[in-house]
Motif scaffolding. Structure first.
Motif, PDB file in Angstrom:
ATOM      1  N   GLY A 115      53.467  36.879  23.306  1.00 37.41           N
ATOM      2  CA  GLY A 115      52.834  35.620  23.701  1.00 37.41           C
ATOM      3  C   GLY A 115      51.491  35.722  24.393  1.00 37.41           C
ATOM      4  O   GLY A 115      50.966  34.704  24.861  1.00 37.41           O
ATOM      5  N   ALA A 116      50.903  36.897  24.459  1.00 35.85           N
ATOM      6  CA  ALA A 116      49.625  37.039  25.168  1.00 35.85           C
ATOM      7  C   ALA A 116      48.503  36.306  24.434  1.00 35.85           C
ATOM      8  O   ALA A 116      48.391  36.378  23.214  1.00 35.85           O
ATOM      9  N   THR A 117      47.705  35.594  25.190  1.00 39.58           N
ATOM     10  CA  THR A 117      46.479  34.990  24.665  1.00 39.58           C
ATOM     11  C   THR A 117      45.268  35.537  25.406  1.00 39.58           C
ATOM     12  O   THR A 117      44.132  35.194  25.095  1.00 39.58           O
ATOM     13  N   THR A 118      45.521  36.365  26.405  1.00 40.27           N
ATOM     14  CA  THR A 118      44.489  37.093  27.140  1.00 40.27           C
ATOM     15  C   THR A 118      45.008  38.514  27.328  1.00 40.27           C
ATOM     16  O   THR A 118      46.180  38.805  27.064  1.00 40.27           O
ATOM     17  N   LEU A 119      44.146  39.402  27.800  1.00 44.15           N
ATOM     18  CA  LEU A 119      44.571  40.780  28.051  1.00 44.15           C
ATOM     19  C   LEU A 119      45.330  40.865  29.370  1.00 44.15           C
ATOM     20  O   LEU A 119      44.972  40.216  30.349  1.00 44.15           O
ATOM     21  N   TRP A 120      46.365  41.680  29.382  1.00 43.56           N
ATOM     22  CA  TRP A 120      47.186  41.855  30.566  1.00 43.56           C
ATOM     23  C   TRP A 120      46.659  43.014  31.409  1.00 43.56           C
ATOM     24  O   TRP A 120      45.981  43.916  30.920  1.00 43.56           O
ATOM     25  N   GLU A 121      47.044  42.998  32.682  1.00 44.94           N
ATOM     26  CA  GLU A 121      46.678  44.088  33.585  1.00 44.94           C
ATOM     27  C   GLU A 121      47.462  45.354  33.250  1.00 44.94           C
ATOM     28  O   GLU A 121      46.932  46.453  33.343  1.00 44.94           O
ATOM     29  N   LEU A 137      53.862  42.845  33.587  1.00 44.57           N
ATOM     30  CA  LEU A 137      54.516  42.533  34.856  1.00 44.57           C
ATOM     31  C   LEU A 137      53.544  42.080  35.944  1.00 44.57           C
ATOM     32  O   LEU A 137      53.969  41.490  36.921  1.00 44.57           O
ATOM     33  N   GLU A 138      52.289  42.352  35.789  1.00 46.42           N
ATOM     34  CA  GLU A 138      51.307  41.912  36.784  1.00 46.42           C
ATOM     35  C   GLU A 138      50.498  40.772  36.175  1.00 46.42           C
ATOM     36  O   GLU A 138      51.014  39.990  35.403  1.00 46.42           O
ATOM     37  N   SER A 139      49.209  40.724  36.465  1.00 43.80           N
ATOM     38  CA  SER A 139      48.332  39.663  35.972  1.00 43.80           C
ATOM     39  C   SER A 139      48.350  39.605  34.450  1.00 43.80           C
ATOM     40  O   SER A 139      48.297  40.625  33.773  1.00 43.80           O
ATOM     41  N   ARG A 140      48.396  38.393  33.918  1.00 40.93           N
ATOM     42  CA  ARG A 140      48.366  38.214  32.465  1.00 40.93           C
ATOM     43  C   ARG A 140      47.016  37.661  32.007  1.00 40.93           C
ATOM     44  O   ARG A 140      46.903  37.133  30.916  1.00 40.93           O
TER      45      ARG A 140
END
Length: 184
Positions: free
Chosen positions: A43-49, A54-57
């Motif tokens: 479900g990502a629409t941006t890059l995750w940390e 588990l941290e910033s999405r």
């Protein structure tokens, strides 16, 4: 893929430089953990940390892939000797994994654009160069003689409309279309 934030960018660039663009693309779209495809699958629409989310999405921790896509997938990057985007390089990748790619870069000189697509054995490239800008189209040696070049639908002639330097074609501002056979 467990290269960390610094190694990830270097890995993709190195694979492309070594002619392993298909391997790099396979890594980029892999939907297993850890990987970019895994983020999208979840479900990502941006890059995750972090790869696991588990941290910033919304954190460009592994954002180096964006530059790789411009430079090695779409094939559009600033020429090493260029100042202030006076000259860009267009170097379409040799890949069987993708049917097309395109990119635009807004610069102080205007917008550069490049895109390529494969239609059977025919490869086609389109490029747009702003006023006061230029591009260098880099092609594999085997394509030096088989390319057809057009600006605004009109054929271009070597020595009159463009300069050829070995496997490099230098063009000024305008909108261009080139095509060549993938079998050449």
């Amino acid at each position: 893929m467990d290269t960390g934030i610094f190694g990830t960018g270097l890995l993709f660039d190195a694979l492309a430089d070594w002619g392993e663009t298909d391997t790099a693309i396979a890594l980029a779209v892999r939907d297993e953990y850890p990987g970019y495809g895994f983020m999208i699958k979840n479900g990502a629409t941006t890059l995750w940390e972090r790869w696991d989310g588990l941290e910033s999405r919304n954190h460009p921790m592994f954002g180096s892939i964006s530059a790789w896509m411009f430079e090695h997938v779409a094939g559009l990057r600033m020429c090493e000797q260029s100042v202030a985007f006076a000259r860009m390089v267009v170097k379409p990748p040799v890949t069987s994994k993708l049917a097309f790619a395109k990119a635009e870069i807004s610069t102080i000189r205007g917008t550069y654009a490049a895109g390529w697509k494969r239609d059977g054995d025919l490869l086609m490239l389109e490029a747009a160069v702003p006023v006061n800008g230029s591009i260098v189209i880099e092609l594999p040696d085997r394509l030096r003689e088989s390319i057809s070049l057009f600006e605004s639908g009109q054929p271009l002639f070597e020595g009159v409309d463009y300069v050829r330097e070995d496997n490099r074609i230098v063009l000024g501002s305008g909108k261009y279309r080139a095509s060549w056979s993938a079998r050449s």
